[in-house]
Motif scaffolding. Structure first.
Motif, PDB file in Angstrom:
ATOM      1  N   VAL A 130       0.842  -1.198   0.000  1.00 47.89           N
ATOM      2  CA  VAL A 130       0.000   0.000   0.000  1.00 47.89           C
ATOM      3  C   VAL A 130       0.875   1.245   0.000  1.00 47.89           C
ATOM      4  O   VAL A 130       0.643   2.199  -0.757  1.00 47.89           O
ATOM      5  N   GLY A 131       1.905   1.239   0.850  1.00 45.98           N
ATOM      6  CA  GLY A 131       2.820   2.388   0.890  1.00 45.98           C
ATOM      7  C   GLY A 131       3.581   2.574  -0.405  1.00 45.98           C
ATOM      8  O   GLY A 131       3.756   3.704  -0.881  1.00 45.98           O
ATOM      9  N   PHE A 132       4.025   1.461  -1.008  1.00 46.60           N
ATOM     10  CA  PHE A 132       4.759   1.571  -2.268  1.00 46.60           C
ATOM     11  C   PHE A 132       3.852   2.048  -3.407  1.00 46.60           C
ATOM     12  O   PHE A 132       4.297   2.790  -4.293  1.00 46.60           O
ATOM     13  N   ILE A 173       0.462   6.234 -13.841  1.00 43.24           N
ATOM     14  CA  ILE A 173      -0.310   6.697 -12.680  1.00 43.24           C
ATOM     15  C   ILE A 173      -1.578   5.867 -12.527  1.00 43.24           C
ATOM     16  O   ILE A 173      -1.953   5.462 -11.417  1.00 43.24           O
ATOM     17  N   ILE A 174      -2.250   5.584 -13.650  1.00 45.01           N
ATOM     18  CA  ILE A 174      -3.463   4.756 -13.596  1.00 45.01           C
ATOM     19  C   ILE A 174      -3.130   3.353 -13.091  1.00 45.01           C
ATOM     20  O   ILE A 174      -3.851   2.776 -12.267  1.00 45.01           O
ATOM     21  N   LEU A 175      -2.033   2.790 -13.573  1.00 47.18           N
ATOM     22  CA  LEU A 175      -1.612   1.468 -13.119  1.00 47.18           C
ATOM     23  C   LEU A 175      -1.271   1.471 -11.624  1.00 47.18           C
ATOM     24  O   LEU A 175      -1.537   0.495 -10.916  1.00 47.18           O
ATOM     25  N   SER A 176      -0.706   2.566 -11.152  1.00 50.43           N
ATOM     26  CA  SER A 176      -0.383   2.659  -9.725  1.00 50.43           C
ATOM     27  C   SER A 176      -1.653   2.713  -8.876  1.00 50.43           C
ATOM     28  O   SER A 176      -1.712   2.116  -7.793  1.00 50.43           O
ATOM     29  N   HIS A 177      -2.673   3.418  -9.358  1.00 48.88           N
ATOM     30  CA  HIS A 177      -3.953   3.418  -8.647  1.00 48.88           C
ATOM     31  C   HIS A 177      -4.562   2.014  -8.637  1.00 48.88           C
ATOM     32  O   HIS A 177      -5.127   1.580  -7.619  1.00 48.88           O
TER      33      HIS A 177
END
Length: 224
Positions: A130-132, A173-177
């Protein structure tokens, strides 16, 4: 160090016998005994049933997201030039992608071999995930703002380069979400499975023979 477990009246008691001849401190002996004991490391059929196939699906998605981070990050670092200098210097698409792949592999392993120790480890690792994932969102969002500053202050012969870099960054960014949603789901499902197994909501145990009926109803023969 030996570990024994006893259950009675809804209470589980672990008995740890320390080794006085060991050079390790008692705390290390306790951790070693818990991690290496059959109670924690044996495959749990109730956990297998409770988890289902959700962990494998979520793990496969994490591996795909990690591979995309590495692949798209390589494109940005190789062709972005001055726009991706910070990304090239830190290399965060690569180590973030590797971590996401590692989290995905742990999800698959926790489903294939659902021992309590492995499931707990998977929950802890995805809590760190979650933090990463949040770190990934912040880094890529910051990079997008830097691209806008470079585009305003410098003349580019080919205006397609800043547009391409910005587009790939938005995809990341979308992949990170998406990764953030997945790790949260993994943690929630893992905690629910452990809680249900610990509270005794499932009647299955490691030895289902204990729950075989002792008596069977035998229909009485009609009188002749």
């Amino acid at each position: 160090m030996s570990v024994t477990m006893a259950k009675a009246d809804g209470v589980t008691v672990f008995t740890l016998t320390s080794d006085p001849n060991s050079a390790c401190p008692p705390l290390c002996q306790i951790l070693k005994g818990l991690c290496c004991s059959p109670v924690c490391c044996s495959v749990s059929q109730p956990l297998r049933r409770l988890q289902g196939t959700s962990q494998s699906v979520l793990g496969a998605l994490q591996i795909m997201i990690g591979a995309l981070h590495i692949g798209l990050g390589a494109i940005l670092c190789s062709g972005g030039g001055l726009l991706t200098f910070g990304m090239q210097y830190i290399g965060y698409p690569f180590w973030l992608g590797a971590l996401f792949i590692f989290f995905g592999i742990m999800c698959i392993l926790s489903e294939k071999f659902p021992s309590p120790c492995l499931v707990i480890t998977n929950v802890i690792l995805n809590l760190e995930g979650v933090g990463f994932a949040i770190t990934s969102i912040v880094l890529y969002s910051t990079s997008t703002g830097n691209y806008d500053d470079y585009s305003d202050n410098y003349f580019w012969r080919d205006n397609r380069l800043p547009m391409m870099v910005r587009s790939i960054n938005i995809v990341l960014i979308i992949l990170s979400h998406l990764e953030l949603c997945i790790v949260v789901s993994v943690v929630v499902l893992g905690i629910k499975a452990l809680k249900k197994r610990g509270s005794g909501e499932t009647k299955e145990t490691e030895n289902p023979e204990f729950y075989k009926p002792l008596l069977k109803d035998v229909p009485s023969n009609p009188a002749v």
